[in-house]
Write an enzyme that holds these catalytic residues in place. Sequence first.
Site, PDB file in Angstrom:
ATOM      1  N   HIS A 116       0.837  -1.204   0.000  1.00 39.61           N
ATOM      2  CA  HIS A 116       0.000   0.000   0.000  1.00 39.61           C
ATOM      3  C   HIS A 116       0.873   1.256   0.000  1.00 39.61           C
ATOM      4  O   HIS A 116       0.599   2.206  -0.747  1.00 39.61           O
ATOM      5  CB  HIS A 116      -0.925  -0.030   1.219  1.00 39.61           C
TER       6      HIS A 116
ATOM      7  N   ASP B 258      -6.204   1.776  -2.056  1.00 36.60           N
ATOM      8  CA  ASP B 258      -6.915   1.451  -0.818  1.00 36.60           C
ATOM      9  C   ASP B 258      -7.717   0.165  -0.966  1.00 36.60           C
ATOM     10  O   ASP B 258      -7.754  -0.665  -0.051  1.00 36.60           O
ATOM     11  CB  ASP B 258      -7.831   2.607  -0.411  1.00 36.60           C
TER      12      ASP B 258
END
Length: 122
Positions: A47, A89
Amino acid sequence: NLLQFENMIRNVAGRSGIWWYSDYGCYCGKGGHGRPQDASDRCCFVHDCCYGKVNGCNPKKAVYIYSLENGDIVCGGDDPCRKEVCECDKAAAICFRDNKDTYDNKYWNIPSENCQEESEPC
């Protein structure tokens, strides 16, 4: 933005991102350095890498559009940067869900000395 990310994690993984991942391993919550401690920490590493590739907006503040359709997250909107943040996300939320069984409380709030190794490249 971070609030949307929290909601996405709740929707997909069924748990609070703030509670479970705000201070986990070497990458969840705080910047990041060293070797990811487990699969959940690797979700945060990936991420972070994804956010690092975003151009044109601040990933932590960008407000994006998404919907939940039959349990799947669908990122929308016309702004390519915001959509890219949404996809980062989304991938992390799915990763958290898929790796819930690897989560280990021993990696919660670990000392920074455990994260001193050289970071691997994205």
